[in-house]
Design an enzyme around this catalytic site. Structure first.
Site, PDB file in Angstrom:
ATOM      1  CG  ASP A   1      36.513  38.724  38.869  1.00  0.00           C
ATOM      2  OD1 ASP A   1      36.393  39.782  38.208  1.00  0.00           O
ATOM      3  OD2 ASP A   1      37.502  38.485  39.575  1.00  0.00           O
ATOM      4  CB  ILE A   2      32.725  42.861  38.630  1.00  0.00           C
ATOM      5  CG1 ILE A   2      34.045  43.457  39.111  1.00  0.00           C
ATOM      6  CG2 ILE A   2      31.748  42.662  39.785  1.00  0.00           C
ATOM      7  CD1 ILE A   2      33.925  44.876  39.623  1.00  0.00           C
TER       8      ILE A   2
ATOM      9  CG  ASN B   1      46.514  36.888  41.410  1.00  0.00           C
ATOM     10  OD1 ASN B   1      47.170  36.029  40.848  1.00  0.00           O
ATOM     11  ND2 ASN B   1      45.434  37.411  40.877  1.00  0.00           N
TER      12      ASN B   1
ATOM     13  N   GLY C   1      49.580  40.667  40.820  1.00  0.00           N
ATOM     14  CA  GLY C   1      48.266  41.082  40.348  1.00  0.00           C
ATOM     15  C   GLY C   1      47.206  41.211  41.429  1.00  0.00           C
ATOM     16  CD  GLN C   2      46.530  40.279  47.526  1.00  0.00           C
ATOM     17  OE1 GLN C   2      47.701  39.913  47.699  1.00  0.00           O
ATOM     18  NE2 GLN C   2      45.623  40.224  48.486  1.00  0.00           N
TER      19      GLN C   2
ATOM     20  CG  HIS D   1      40.740  37.256  46.248  1.00  0.00           C
ATOM     21  ND1 HIS D   1      41.521  38.243  46.817  1.00  0.00           N
ATOM     22  CD2 HIS D   1      40.855  37.399  44.911  1.00  0.00           C
ATOM     23  CE1 HIS D   1      42.087  38.960  45.854  1.00  0.00           C
ATOM     24  NE2 HIS D   1      41.701  38.460  44.683  1.00  0.00           N
TER      25      HIS D   1
ATOM     26  CG  HIS E   1      41.227  34.948  40.958  1.00  0.00           C
ATOM     27  ND1 HIS E   1      40.546  35.998  40.400  1.00  0.00           N
ATOM     28  CD2 HIS E   1      42.149  35.491  41.794  1.00  0.00           C
ATOM     29  CE1 HIS E   1      41.025  37.130  40.873  1.00  0.00           C
ATOM     30  NE2 HIS E   1      42.005  36.851  41.721  1.00  0.00           N
TER      31      HIS E   1
END
Length: 117
Positions: A35-36, A90, A96-97, A103, A105
């Protein structure tokens, strides 16, 4: 259409190699990358290569692919040598998507208390 790459989807662009990502693991059906904006020392996204809007759509439209994503979270956790970790999906903007491609997390490397955030 479900399963088809979407030209406006960031994760589809990562799958296609048009947007760079730090790839951790790849299978025929999934891609895992860092994750960035990490929320834990280990924060990796595990995505299906096929486009599905969110976890609910993925489960309804492609249950075997949903299982592949979950199986890969364990494989990545093993690769990262995590003894414990959290997997979060999410689903919807209120949860919070922000990228509309299913995907998971994978979070670990620190204490993750309950209830979350």
């Amino acid at each position: 259409m479900a399963g088809e790459p979407q030209s406006d989807c960031l994760f589809c662009k990562i799958v296609e190699g048009h947007v760079p990502a730090t790839i951790v693991r790849e299978t025929e059906t999934t891609l895992a990358f860092r994750d960035i904006n990490p929320q834990a020392p280990t924060h990796i996204l595990v995505i299906p290569k096929a486009h599905h809007q969110d976890a609910a759509a993925l489960a309804a439209e492609a249950p075997q692919l949903a299982a592949d994503v979950l199986r890969e979270t364990q494989a990545v956790a093993d690769l990262e040598k995590l003894e414990s970790y959290r997997t979060v999906f999410n689903t919807g903007s209120g949860a919070g998507q922000t990228v509309w491609h299913a995907h998971a997390h994978l979070l670990g490397g620190r204490g993750l208390h309950w209830p979350p955030g």
